[in-house]
Each structure stands twice: as C-alpha cells, then as structure tokens.
Design a protein around this motif. Sequence first.
Motif, PDB file in Angstrom:
ATOM      1  N   ILE A 205       0.766  -1.280  -0.002  1.00  0.00           N
ATOM      2  CA  ILE A 205       0.104   0.042   0.034  1.00  0.00           C
ATOM      3  C   ILE A 205       0.881   1.347   0.114  1.00  0.00           C
TER       4      ILE A 205
ATOM      5  N   LEU B 185      -3.330   8.529   1.537  1.00  0.00           N
ATOM      6  CA  LEU B 185      -3.805   8.937   0.344  1.00  0.00           C
ATOM      7  C   LEU B 185      -2.891  10.369  -0.130  1.00  0.00           C
TER       8      LEU B 185
ATOM      9  N   ILE C 229      -1.868   4.107  -0.718  1.00  0.00           N
ATOM     10  CA  ILE C 229      -3.378   4.109  -0.120  1.00  0.00           C
ATOM     11  C   ILE C 229      -3.607   3.711   1.157  1.00  0.00           C
TER      12      ILE C 229
ATOM     13  N   PHE D 112      -8.746   1.824   2.277  1.00  0.00           N
ATOM     14  CA  PHE D 112      -8.958   2.491   0.908  1.00  0.00           C
ATOM     15  C   PHE D 112     -10.221   1.979   0.283  1.00  0.00           C
TER      16      PHE D 112
ATOM     17  N   VAL E 292      -9.107  10.887  -3.992  1.00  0.00           N
ATOM     18  CA  VAL E 292      -8.371   9.900  -4.605  1.00  0.00           C
ATOM     19  C   VAL E 292      -8.000  10.503  -6.162  1.00  0.00           C
TER      20      VAL E 292
ATOM     21  N   PHE F 135      -3.199   7.549  -6.816  1.00  0.00           N
ATOM     22  CA  PHE F 135      -2.785   6.508  -5.581  1.00  0.00           C
ATOM     23  C   PHE F 135      -1.991   5.522  -6.215  1.00  0.00           C
TER      24      PHE F 135
ATOM     25  N   MET G 230      -0.552   1.447  -5.520  1.00  0.00           N
ATOM     26  CA  MET G 230      -0.938   0.178  -4.818  1.00  0.00           C
ATOM     27  C   MET G 230      -0.476  -1.194  -5.726  1.00  0.00           C
TER      28      MET G 230
END
Lengths: 580, 343
Positions: free
Chosen positions: A331, A336, A341, A345, A413, A418, A420
């Motif tokens: 992550i 954020l 994230i 999230f 967002v 982001f 991930m």
Amino acid sequence: MKKLLVLFLGLLWVMGSTAVYGGVKNPDTFVLADIGSVDTLDPAKNYDVAGTHKIWTVYETLVFFDGPHTDKFVPVLATEVPTVENGGISPDGKTYTFKIRKGVKFHEGQELTPEDVVYSLKRAMICDPAGGPMWMLLEALTGYGSTRKGGKIIPGIFEKIDKAIEAKGEKVILHLPKPYPPLMGILCYSASCIINKKWAISKGCWDGDIRHAAKYNNPPEGKEPLQSVTNGTGPYKLKLWQTGNQFVFERFDGYWGPKPKIKTAIVKIVPEWSTRKLMLQNGDADRVHVGKPYVNEVKAMKGVKVYEVPQLAVTGAMFCQKINPTGNDNIGSGKLDGNGIPPDFFSDINVRKAFLHAYDRDTFKKEVLNNLCTMPPTPLVEGLAYYNKDIPVYDFDLNKAKEYMKKAWGGKVWKKGFKMVITYNTGREEREAAALMLKENIESLNPKFKIEVRNVEWKDYMVNIRAFKYPVFIIGWGADYPDPHNFMYPYMSSDGTYGKYIGYSNPEVDRLLKAGIENVDPQKRADAYNKLQQIWYKDALGIVLFQPKELWAYRDYVHGFVPNPMFPPAEEFFYRLWKE
Amino acid sequence: MTAYIIRRLFLLIFVLVGVSVLIFGILMTFSPERRAMAYVESPQQVKDIPQIIEQHGLNDPFYIQYFRWLKQIATGNLGWSFVAADTVWDAFWYYLPITLELNLFAIPLIIIIGIWLGTQAGIHKDTWIDHSTRIFAIIGWSLPTFLFALIMLMLFYGYFSVFPPGIISDHIQMFILKNPDKFKVYTGMYTIDGLLNGRLDITLDALRHLAMPVLTQVVVVVALLMRVMRSSMIEEISKDFVITARAKGADKKTVYFKHARKNALIPVVTVAGWLVAFSMEGSISVEIIFNRRGIGWWLAQSAISLDIPVLMGVCLFFGMVYVITNLAIDILYAAIDPRIRLT
C-alpha cells in the motif's frame, strides 16, 4: 568406439521399434498422465482432488452423484437413496436411514456389514486431522466444524459422534442435530468412504471404543495408519503407489457391480506439458492433463477427443477493506498522498465500484480464456441450486469507473492519485491477465493512478491474505460439495475463508447464510440465497472474474466419459471407460 | 594415509553438524505460519493453520526445534516427507537408485568423452578438431538443459518414437508387479536388476528409457571437463620435458598420451570429482522432462514446498557426498602424482 556406439544405438532402436504398433494401444489398460501427486490415501485425511480420485477408485461411498448431475444421486453401498418420499429422510430432515447392500466384498475378502459403515464414518470424524476434510461431516452430524477448539478436544464431542450414527439390523441411521441440506453431497465425498472395521483396527486405527477416541484424534503427519494401505469395496485394487511417480490399479474381480472393461489403470505423474503431450500423441497415455495455455494445441491434435466441462469453481478479485499497514509495501506510503493508499481505501464503495466497472468481462472471456469459462454474476456459480443469472453485474464502462473514482474519498483519490499492488499466485496466467487488465484500465482513468501487479508463491500468498496484507487479491474456490453454502459462506461470511480477510462483516449476510444452511424448505433457502446474491451486487465486495471450464483430452478410441461439473480434471472414473 | 582418511572422515561429523545448523537456521527465518502452510494444499485447509503450528511445535524457539530434530535423527527417524508422502528414509532409498542409475551411465561417459575430446583439442590446438570441440563445448554449456532435453524428447520420442520418457515400459512394470517371484529387485536400477535376474529384455528396455536422459546429461556437463582438459593439455605439451622428448625423437603418441596427459589430468580430477558430486544432485530438468523422479526432483520440490525434514536429510547426504568425493580426489592426486603425499 564408433562401432560400439553404432551397435549400442542399433540395439536400442530395435528395442524401441518393437514397442511401437498401430491401432488401439493396450486395449485393457488405461494410462492417465496427470500432474498432481498425493499425500495420503486415508479417506479421513485426504483433502485434495488428486487424492480424492485415488480413494474413489479403491473405496466406495453409500451414495454417489448420478452421472452428470450434481443434485441427483444413485445408491452405491446403500440399496436406495433416502428421500422424504421413500421414508429414508424424516419429515423434519434430521434422520437419514440407509439400507446397506448385501454381498459386497472388500478387496481382502471381508463382507461389508452395516457395522463397517458406522465404524467408517465415526472413525473418520474421530480422526479429524488438522487441515483435513472432516469438518463437513462433523458440521452436519454434530453441529461442530471440528473436534477441537483452541487445540483442545471439545468436551463431549466424541459422545456426540457416537450418538450421531447407529446400525439397526441391515440399516444405518444418521441423526442430525439440525437439518443439513448438503448432507447427501457430503456423503459422496471421499471422506465418507467405507472401510472394513476389523482390517482398519488391525492396521492401528481407532479400536471401536468411544472412550479411547481421544487417543486417535489428529494423528501426527504420516502417522495415520491408512496413509498408504487400502482395502475398499471399489472396482479397482491398488497394486502400486510409487510416491510422486505413479499409481497402478488392477480390476477387482470380486466387485459386486458390473465388471469394468479396463483391467489395469495407471496414473503417471508427469509435470512437464511437452512430455504429456507427446505421450498422448504416441498413444502411451490415453488421457493427459491439459493446462489452460495449451487448449488450442490439444484441439488441433489428430486422434484426440476433447470435452469441455464447466466446473463448480469460481475465481474472483477481492477488495480488502481493512488492510494491515504494518511493514506492508503493497500500500506504498499507507496514505492517500499519491504514493500509496490508506488501509481502509476499499471501505469506500465508490473505489470498489470503479474497479468493478474497469473489468472487461467479454474481452477476458474471449481473449484470455478462449471462451473456456462462464461469467456468473456472483460466487454462487452456474450449476448450483438457486443460481440467479439475472443478478446485475457492473458492466465494463471506463466512464462510470471514472465517475466513481471522482466521488471516492470526497474527491481526494482523483486529486492526489494513488499507488498500490494487485496480487495473484505464481503460475496462474489467467489471474495475471486479469490483474494486468485491471491495472491498465484503472491507470487509464488518471495518470496519477499507479498499480503494480505482483505474483506470490501460493503458500506465501495464503499467509499474507490471512495477514490482511493485500489490497486486491485474486483467488479461486472449488466445490467441496455441490451446495450454495459451500460458495457463499467462504466469500461472504464474516468468518469465511475470504470474507473474513477482506474485513467484511454484515450481520444480515451472516443471518441469511445461517438461514440458507439450516432450512430444508427449498423456498426458504431460495429466498436466502437470492438475497445474498443481491447483497453481493449491492455491496460490491469483489469482482467475480470467471467460472472455469476444464478440458478433458482423450485418445479418440477411449469411450465412456461422463462429464460432471463437480469433478475437476484430476478425477477419472476408470470403471466407466473402454477402448475400441 | 589411513590416518589421513580417518581424520578426514572424523571431520565429516563437524561438517554435517555445521551444514544442519546452517540449513535449519535459514529455514527458521520463515514465520511459523509460513512453515505451517507447507502442510496445506487448498484454501479450505487454511483455517487449520493454528492447529498445524501447535501440532508440529513450529512456534518453539530455534534451539528446541533443532534439538528435537537431532533427537529424532538419533533414533534413526529422519522425519516425514509430505512431498514424497513417505518417511524421508524410505523415500530417499526410492529416489536414490533413479538418480544413481542415470549417473552410473552418464558420469563415466562424461569423464571418458571429456578427457578424450579435451586431449584431442589440446594436441590439435587451432586446428579444425580444436574449433569443432570448442563449438560443441559452447553449445553444450550455453544451451539450457531444459531446452536440449526437450529437443531430444521431441525428436527421438515425438518423431521417431524410439526413446520414450519414464523409467520402464508399462508392460514390463506390470510383469514385475504380477510376478514378484520371477523378478527380484536388488538395486532398484532396472538396467542392473534386469541382468541380475537374467532378463536382458528388461535391461534393454531400461536402457532405451535411459538413452536420452544420459545423452542430455553428458552433452550439458561434458563441456566444462573438456575445456579444462584442453587447457591443461596445452600447458603440459608446451613444457620443456615434452619438447626435449620430442626433440630426441620420442614417439608423439607415447609422449603426449603417456607422459603429458598424466600430468594434465591433475586439474581435471578436481573438476571431475566436483562434477560427480554435482551430478548426484541430479539434473532437475533432465528428471522433469524425461519423467524420471529422482533425488534432484525431490529436492527441488521439497525446497519449493518447504519440506524441512527432506531438506535437512538430503542436504546432509550431499554434504557427505561432497566430503567423500573430495577425499577421493585427494587420494587420486597421490596416485596420479607420486610427489603428492597424504599426511
């Protein structure tokens, strides 16, 4: 030197040429080139499809699936399938009565008795090895999913087992604490196979005295007495098991049923596809396991007959709503801020819906799986009772995905972006393709969105899923028994194998799951599972990627195959086959 | 020399303890949950992980687990292999003959061909013989074993239908199974057991299955030995004693093969000894492609699956093989070169 070499090769050539001849090779022998090795042949311990196949070859159950059906049964060691109509099942659904077939012999000559049936089922539940399959019978017959809790034996559990099954004359009666609709399917499973009581005791299994049961519970690895020895009533006897290499089965001439045409059945474990393919081509194998990437190769082969069989299995991409941030690089920054994230999230349904709209089902089906799949809307897949094909799905629409991403986390967002990771387990190309598709589509929404696709070895993968380490993980599930409970519970229950590890908990879902398993009334069950399927859609828990179809590739002179969605390609019922 | 051998064998105990602590230590770096997963095959079983950890004592401190294992070994119990679904001891004796049989044919061929081709290349430096052996060496060394094995299989099994994969033909396997009184298993190697039972057909059938794996093993391994032999030979034939002998009219064959080659063999023995030990681990690719499940396959599969008892047991065995091979090399040195004394 040269002369010697020529002589040597010549000799080998002659030997080789004598073994090659035309037509049907070895008409009374069937060779399956498979990939899965087996840990144990003990019905109480085995919990994988390769082992189940070997156990079903040697042992038999009271009832079994009727040909291609998953909801119809035929009697095997019982003389008829109990129903409410024939009085075999009590109206309250809590008592099942089986009349046991007479004149059935075990491979070592003993005659089958109702006492053997009672002993087999009790012994398997008493044994209950950790990681084994006995939770199914235990749940149905005692109401507990295990004989142990926190590593300690549950007080009174063995007495419950003892009271759950009894022999009365020629009959065996099962007493259930509550109605349990999937019981008949569970009784078909290899864990419910019938062994000979005297023989099993002589091998060191439970002595038949319930007071001594604890001593035989959860035996250490390799210490289960029936790990490598067998004595069933099935159409084939185990002649040879070379671990990790091959099985040889020989027709049992004292079999009570119709005499199988195949006299010798050999299962060779051949992990390399090219080798398996050449074996099929040369007729040295009558059937081979075919991996998904090789489907077209096999379809193009001459002299080979191919069957496509839908499976009671499903693969999905699950969104974890409570990611564990400790030392978790999946992550990123854990915030954020455009470089990661937050752990929750996916708790924002807008994020989940955006991912769902980014999955291009049609392209995946056609391009990745060569149409060898169906696309069910929920984990309750086609072929199971109460499957509802009309449940809506999130169609592939990147504009909608964009809209949901813009709404997610109050617009943060979209503004920050982001980073991930999406994970799948190593070696599963179709899962990799799904992950890459999601990556590309999500990244196309906004240049600030970054996704890395990562593969993890299966055993590490499951450990990390249990540690809540993955934001999105792609995982599959195959049927233990053909009932919606076996699919909806793992995916949706707050205590399910995957439901728990996506951090999902919905009391209404848990209540419906309970209602689904504890009701015998089909209407009430239908209502429960229908609502669960709708909740799956409404709560957008994950992406149902596909329900697989598997390929069975035989030499064209092999006949008698009966497809059944319950059975994956590791299964083969030799007694149904013949070669001509 | 006897004292030297005894001392070296005594040191073997310390080597094995060192190897076992090292491997055990490396394996302990995995979490108990990860090691418990080794016993799990399907998602359905994952819920039992805490019980598996408890059952196998995977949460215990390192030294407790290590001494538990040592205690187990002391009673002759090497543990249970879930990859082989058998005790490590029994599985080892099942897999060993399969690898041993492959090497029984491959190793002598590797040594003979390697030394012969290396000698020829050395003697005929910069001629077509040298160039062609070099090309052969480059191909053998650089071509992935997996690919070469696959080509051999496709050609000789797929196209010519001559050399099939596996260990023995099914009809022979069935004959042996049905007639245990007519065929006694002495070594687990069908080529030898066939001869011992007076069944040449079984030996030939086993050879037919062995031909391609042996050829693959030879081609991919021989290159190294050949190149070492070539370099060593070139060095020896440029020495003064060879030039003097040739100037005095000594026969070329005698000088090169009797005197120069003997000296050139010393570095080759080191490499050959190492290759013998290396080959014992079995070529995993060869075993997979030709479907011969031997030690190499077992070890590789056990490593992937974290089958700890196997990794411990088999690594100890290879530790022994390497130590004993080195000892044999030292003894061979003394035999080849009388100036070397073992003390």
